[in-house]
Design a protein around this motif. Structure first.
Motif, mmCIF file in Angstrom:
data_model
loop_
_atom_site.group_PDB
_atom_site.id
_atom_site.type_symbol
_atom_site.label_atom_id
_atom_site.label_comp_id
_atom_site.label_asym_id
_atom_site.label_seq_id
_atom_site.Cartn_x
_atom_site.Cartn_y
_atom_site.Cartn_z
ATOM 1 N N GLY A 1 -13.335 -17.553 -23.643
ATOM 2 C CA GLY A 1 -14.081 -16.533 -22.915
ATOM 3 C C GLY A 1 -14.118 -16.798 -21.421
ATOM 4 O O GLY A 1 -14.282 -15.884 -20.622
ATOM 5 N N GLU A 2 -13.960 -18.038 -21.036
ATOM 6 C CA GLU A 2 -13.947 -18.436 -19.626
ATOM 7 C C GLU A 2 -12.529 -18.478 -19.066
ATOM 8 O O GLU A 2 -12.306 -18.189 -17.902
ATOM 9 C CB GLU A 2 -14.601 -19.813 -19.457
ATOM 10 N N CYS A 3 -11.600 -18.888 -19.901
ATOM 11 C CA CYS A 3 -10.196 -18.999 -19.492
ATOM 12 C C CYS A 3 -9.359 -18.753 -20.745
ATOM 13 O O CYS A 3 -9.085 -19.677 -21.521
ATOM 14 C CB CYS A 3 -9.930 -20.378 -18.888
ATOM 15 N N GLU A 4 -8.979 -17.505 -20.945
ATOM 16 C CA GLU A 4 -8.416 -17.024 -22.206
ATOM 17 C C GLU A 4 -7.349 -17.905 -22.857
ATOM 18 O O GLU A 4 -7.435 -18.172 -24.052
ATOM 19 C CB GLU A 4 -7.867 -15.607 -22.040
ATOM 20 N N PRO A 5 -6.358 -18.389 -22.147
ATOM 21 C CA PRO A 5 -5.301 -19.096 -22.877
ATOM 22 C C PRO A 5 -5.673 -20.505 -23.346
ATOM 23 O O PRO A 5 -4.846 -21.199 -23.920
ATOM 24 C CB PRO A 5 -4.154 -19.165 -21.856
ATOM 25 N N LEU A 6 -6.913 -20.930 -23.148
ATOM 26 C CA LEU A 6 -7.274 -22.301 -23.495
ATOM 27 C C LEU A 6 -7.903 -22.462 -24.875
ATOM 28 O O LEU A 6 -8.310 -23.547 -25.247
ATOM 29 C CB LEU A 6 -8.208 -22.897 -22.436
ATOM 30 N N GLY A 7 -7.984 -21.415 -25.644
ATOM 31 C CA GLY A 7 -8.530 -21.525 -26.997
ATOM 32 C C GLY A 7 -7.612 -22.342 -27.897
ATOM 33 O O GLY A 7 -6.465 -22.645 -27.557
ATOM 34 N N LEU A 8 -8.111 -22.713 -29.051
ATOM 35 C CA LEU A 8 -7.355 -23.521 -30.008
ATOM 36 C C LEU A 8 -6.147 -22.742 -30.520
ATOM 37 O O LEU A 8 -6.282 -21.611 -30.989
ATOM 38 C CB LEU A 8 -8.261 -23.919 -31.175
ATOM 39 N N GLU A 9 -4.983 -23.358 -30.421
ATOM 40 C CA GLU A 9 -3.752 -22.765 -30.933
ATOM 41 C C GLU A 9 -3.009 -23.808 -31.745
ATOM 42 O O GLU A 9 -2.516 -24.788 -31.195
ATOM 43 C CB GLU A 9 -2.853 -22.290 -29.786
ATOM 44 N N VAL A 10 -2.963 -23.588 -33.062
ATOM 45 C CA VAL A 10 -2.265 -24.508 -33.954
ATOM 46 C C VAL A 10 -1.551 -23.685 -35.007
ATOM 47 O O VAL A 10 -2.146 -22.799 -35.618
ATOM 48 C CB VAL A 10 -3.242 -25.494 -34.640
ATOM 49 N N ASP A 11 -0.285 -24.001 -35.236
ATOM 50 C CA ASP A 11 0.472 -23.369 -36.301
ATOM 51 C C ASP A 11 0.122 -24.099 -37.595
ATOM 52 O O ASP A 11 0.528 -25.252 -37.793
ATOM 53 C CB ASP A 11 1.968 -23.456 -36.014
ATOM 54 N N LEU A 12 -0.669 -23.456 -38.439
ATOM 55 C CA LEU A 12 -1.090 -24.111 -39.678
ATOM 56 C C LEU A 12 0.047 -24.252 -40.679
ATOM 57 O O LEU A 12 -0.130 -24.842 -41.729
ATOM 58 C CB LEU A 12 -2.260 -23.350 -40.293
ATOM 59 N N GLY A 13 1.213 -23.753 -40.319
ATOM 60 C CA GLY A 13 2.386 -23.905 -41.168
ATOM 61 C C GLY A 13 3.231 -25.116 -40.800
ATOM 62 O O GLY A 13 4.338 -25.280 -41.310
ATOM 63 N N ASN A 14 2.729 -25.968 -39.908
ATOM 64 C CA ASN A 14 3.468 -27.180 -39.560
ATOM 65 C C ASN A 14 3.810 -27.931 -40.837
ATOM 66 O O ASN A 14 3.017 -27.974 -41.775
ATOM 67 C CB ASN A 14 2.641 -28.089 -38.632
ATOM 68 N N GLU A 15 4.988 -28.540 -40.849
ATOM 69 C CA GLU A 15 5.464 -29.150 -42.083
ATOM 70 C C GLU A 15 5.293 -30.662 -42.146
ATOM 71 O O GLU A 15 5.292 -31.226 -43.228
ATOM 72 C CB GLU A 15 6.927 -28.784 -42.297
ATOM 73 N N THR A 16 5.158 -31.323 -41.019
ATOM 74 C CA THR A 16 5.044 -32.775 -41.044
ATOM 75 C C THR A 16 3.785 -33.235 -40.313
ATOM 76 O O THR A 16 3.233 -32.506 -39.486
ATOM 77 C CB THR A 16 6.262 -33.451 -40.377
ATOM 78 N N GLU A 17 3.369 -34.455 -40.616
ATOM 79 C CA GLU A 17 2.221 -35.027 -39.919
ATOM 80 C C GLU A 17 2.507 -35.120 -38.424
ATOM 81 O O GLU A 17 1.627 -34.878 -37.604
ATOM 82 C CB GLU A 17 1.903 -36.421 -40.468
#
Length: 119
Positions: free
Chosen positions: A25-41
């Motif tokens: 809300g303060e700086c839009e592109p800084l929210g959490l972004e994670v691809d939950l389809g990642n395949e490896t640790e």
């Protein structure tokens, strides 16, 4: 998280959601972004440790710098009249601190209901 091998990262994801809540809300592109389809640790670890928000020193009018390891963004924001987002890049010392914190949050015991979240 689809891949069961990535369940140790579930508490990390949940904690990052809490800690980063409101920053977009303060700086839009800084929210959490994670691809939950990642395949490896390794992919998941890299995704979690390289969040865009970590490349900024979030500061307030008093010169205080927010540390995600110590408090949620919302707590920092609540004691600030103004919040600034100077880009600093992800310096090695900061990245190491965040990486170690993320590893501490992981649940290596395998029970997805018992996280190691730090409040």
């Amino acid at each position: 998280m689809i891949n069961k091998d990535l369940w140790p990262f579930k508490p990390v994801y949940d904690e990052l959601e809490i800690r980063l809540a409101g920053i977009e809300g303060e700086c839009e592109p800084l929210g959490l972004e994670v691809d939950l389809g990642n395949e490896t640790e390794e992919e998941m670890f890299i995704a979690l440790t390289t969040q865009k928000a970590f490349a900024f020193d979030v500061m307030n009018e008093h010169g205080d710098i927010w540390d995600i390891r110590l408090e949620p963004f919302s707590t920092f924001k609540s004691r600030s009249d103004q919040v600034f987002f100077p880009f600093t890049g992800l310096n090695p010392a900061k990245r190491l601190k965040i990486s170690n914190w993320i590893l501490e949050l992981c649940n290596w015991e395998g029970n997805i209901y018992l996280g190691n979240t730090r409040h």
